[in-house]
Design a protein around this motif. Structure first.
Motif, PDB file in Angstrom:
ATOM      1  N   LEU A   9      -3.521  -7.242 -11.681  1.00  0.00           N
ATOM      2  CA  LEU A   9      -2.887  -7.117 -10.361  1.00  0.00           C
ATOM      3  C   LEU A   9      -2.584  -5.661 -10.032  1.00  0.00           C
ATOM      4  O   LEU A   9      -2.782  -5.217  -8.894  1.00  0.00           O
ATOM      5  N   GLN A  10      -2.086  -4.915 -11.038  1.00  0.00           N
ATOM      6  CA  GLN A  10      -1.772  -3.504 -10.795  1.00  0.00           C
ATOM      7  C   GLN A  10      -3.020  -2.740 -10.342  1.00  0.00           C
ATOM      8  O   GLN A  10      -2.960  -1.916  -9.429  1.00  0.00           O
ATOM      9  N   GLU A  12      -5.718  -4.016  -8.860  1.00  0.00           N
ATOM     10  CA  GLU A  12      -6.075  -4.481  -7.523  1.00  0.00           C
ATOM     11  C   GLU A  12      -5.200  -3.821  -6.461  1.00  0.00           C
ATOM     12  O   GLU A  12      -5.691  -3.361  -5.434  1.00  0.00           O
ATOM     13  N   LEU A  13      -3.879  -3.793  -6.749  1.00  0.00           N
ATOM     14  CA  LEU A  13      -2.938  -3.190  -5.799  1.00  0.00           C
ATOM     15  C   LEU A  13      -3.241  -1.707  -5.620  1.00  0.00           C
ATOM     16  O   LEU A  13      -3.188  -1.181  -4.504  1.00  0.00           O
ATOM     17  N   GLN A  14      -3.572  -1.055  -6.720  1.00  0.00           N
ATOM     18  CA  GLN A  14      -3.899   0.367  -6.653  1.00  0.00           C
ATOM     19  C   GLN A  14      -5.134   0.592  -5.778  1.00  0.00           C
ATOM     20  O   GLN A  14      -5.156   1.520  -4.961  1.00  0.00           O
ATOM     21  N   ILE A  16      -6.094  -1.271  -3.333  1.00  0.00           N
ATOM     22  CA  ILE A  16      -5.692  -1.484  -1.929  1.00  0.00           C
ATOM     23  C   ILE A  16      -5.031  -0.213  -1.392  1.00  0.00           C
ATOM     24  O   ILE A  16      -5.327   0.246  -0.287  1.00  0.00           O
ATOM     25  N   ARG A  17      -4.161   0.381  -2.232  1.00  0.00           N
ATOM     26  CA  ARG A  17      -3.499   1.637  -1.826  1.00  0.00           C
ATOM     27  C   ARG A  17      -4.508   2.744  -1.598  1.00  0.00           C
ATOM     28  O   ARG A  17      -4.453   3.463  -0.603  1.00  0.00           O
ATOM     29  N   TYR A  22      -2.821  -0.547   2.140  1.00  0.00           N
ATOM     30  CA  TYR A  22      -1.577  -1.142   1.664  1.00  0.00           C
ATOM     31  C   TYR A  22      -0.575  -1.230   2.815  1.00  0.00           C
ATOM     32  O   TYR A  22      -0.350  -0.256   3.528  1.00  0.00           O
TER      33      TYR A  22
END
Ligand code: PLP
Length: 399
Positions: A9-10, A12-14, A16-17, A22
């Motif tokens: 998840l980290q 994936e979130l990165q 997106i950022r 984000y």
């Protein structure tokens, strides 16, 4: 167990950022209105709000608040039940009647949200023998509702009646057909060509479903939506809508239309059968909304005047505005980064807007979407245009 999933998840979130996609939520510390206070790193700043769906300015309306408070005192806070077990009060029935009267339809069913109304619409009505012909730019909730249903899917280009006709020809193979469309498409503010859709529906023996979320309260001289605009009141089999936009801005959705369709939804629609009934105070404020909107045309007139005023001035200033027939004014910038810089600079000028870019709009179609409200004063609209012009010049959008 969690460690590996957490890393996934980290990462994936990165990404997106890094893609600049984000979404940060800005915090409002006042009621929703045309003028709001936002939290700016611990400091309260006043801004003019141009990005709420608060088209008629009812989100902080004293009459609605009073109606909600009084009903909460009389009928309690929550229903603790779905409608068919022990979650139906007289207020729910009255609100359903008021919505039917507003749209000139036979019956109405309430949901917790329009997302649920659309999500639970198709599956109870159609099987794999049937067809849904859906506009390519329909709202996510219609797309999900279609996915949950086994009917054969056809898609036509946004508002393109020639393409719709092609798809209807193909869909003659199926037993029943429903054409599904938004009333107003929220990214451009264009209205669906309901008159032509209706003609084709007659020619090819199809039913029509219109989602009036962005059009009800807004479009048509008295704000009765696209069926008013095209003189088709009472002619459309299925209309869905929300209480979360023009109609008070709280929560709640509905499907309104032919009696047997609504009856079948009460028997079989999963978000209705397996989800809580809306609170009495929300139903009461909803009821008050329809009373206000049929009492006189002040709010609808003001919204139309304000939209005309704002769009005319923005065009005269040299901005590239998408053709609109609603209270949505898409200021085209085309470049994603520019749309973000533009929105940030406007916030520094006290103007609250959001920049939209891919994947919310097509690649290379970045824009700032302005939503006009009946609650905006002329002074607020003038300040909005002036700030757009100032930032437009700074960023080289205007000469
Ligand atoms: C906002 C919107 C919805 C969702 O409405 P909610 O009541 O907030 O769930 C559904 N359809 C369309 C076209 C919308 O614009």
């Amino acid at each position: 167990m969690y460690t590996e999933f957490q890393k996934h998840l980290q990462a994936e979130l990165q990404s997106i950022r890094e893609a600049g996609l984000y979404k940060n939520e800005r915090v409002i510390v006042s009621p929703q209105s045309s003028g709001i206070k936002v939290d700016n790193n611990g400091k309260e700043t006043e801004v003019i709000n141009f990005c709420a769906n608060n088209y008629l300015g009812l989100a902080d309306n004293p009459e609605l608040i009073k109606a909600a408070k009084e009903r909460m005192d009389k009928r309690g806070y929550g229903m603790a039940s779905v409608r068919f077990i022990c979650g139906t009060q007289d207020t729910h029935k009255q609100l359903e009647k008021a919505i039917s009267d507003f749209f000139g339809t036979e019956d109405t069913i309430l949901y917790a949200a329009c997302f649920d109304a659309n999500g639970g619409l198709f599956e109870p009505l159609l099987t794999d023998e049937d067809a849904i012909i859906s506009d390519a730019l329909n709202h996510a909730s219609i797309i999900d509702g279609v996915r949950l249903c086994k009917a054969v899917r056809y898609r036509y280009k946004n508002g393109d009646v020639a393409d719709l006709e092609e798809q209807l020809k193909k869909a003659q193979e199926q037993r029943f057909r429903i054409i599904a469309t938004d009333g107003v498409f929220s990214m451009d503010g264009n209205v669906c060509p309901l008159d032509k859709i209706y003609e084709l529906a007659k020619k090819y023996n199809a039913l029509v479903m219109v989602d009036e979320s962005h059009s009800a309260g807004v479009v048509g001289k008295t704000g009765h939506g696209v069926t008013e605009l095209y003189n088709l009141r009472g002619q459309i089999e299925i209309i869905t809508g929300t209480l979360g936009k023009a109609f008070g801005g709280s929560v709640g959705g509905f499907t309104t239309g032919r009696k047997e369709i609504i009856d079948m939804l009460r028997q079989r629609s999963r978000p209705y059968m397996f989800s809580n009934s809306i609170p009495p105070m929300i139903a009461a404020a909803g009821l008050k909304t329809f009373e206000l909107l049929t009492r006189d045309n002040t709010l609808q007139d003001r919204l139309h005047e304000n939209t005309e005023y704002f769009v005319t001035r923005m065009k005269a200033a040299g901005f590239d505005i998408k053709p609109t027939q609603s209270a949505i004014c898409a200021v085209m910038l085309y470049d994603a980064r520019l749309s973000q810089e533009f929105a940030a600079a406007l916030q520094d000028e006290g103007i609250y807007v959001t920049g939209f870019y891919y994947p919310v709009v097509p690649q290379g179609q970045a824009r700032i979407r302005v939503q006009v409200s009946a609650a905006h004063t002329k002074e607020q609209l003038d300040k909005g245009v002036a700030a757009f012009v100032k930032v437009g010049k700074q960023l080289g959008v205007l000469a």
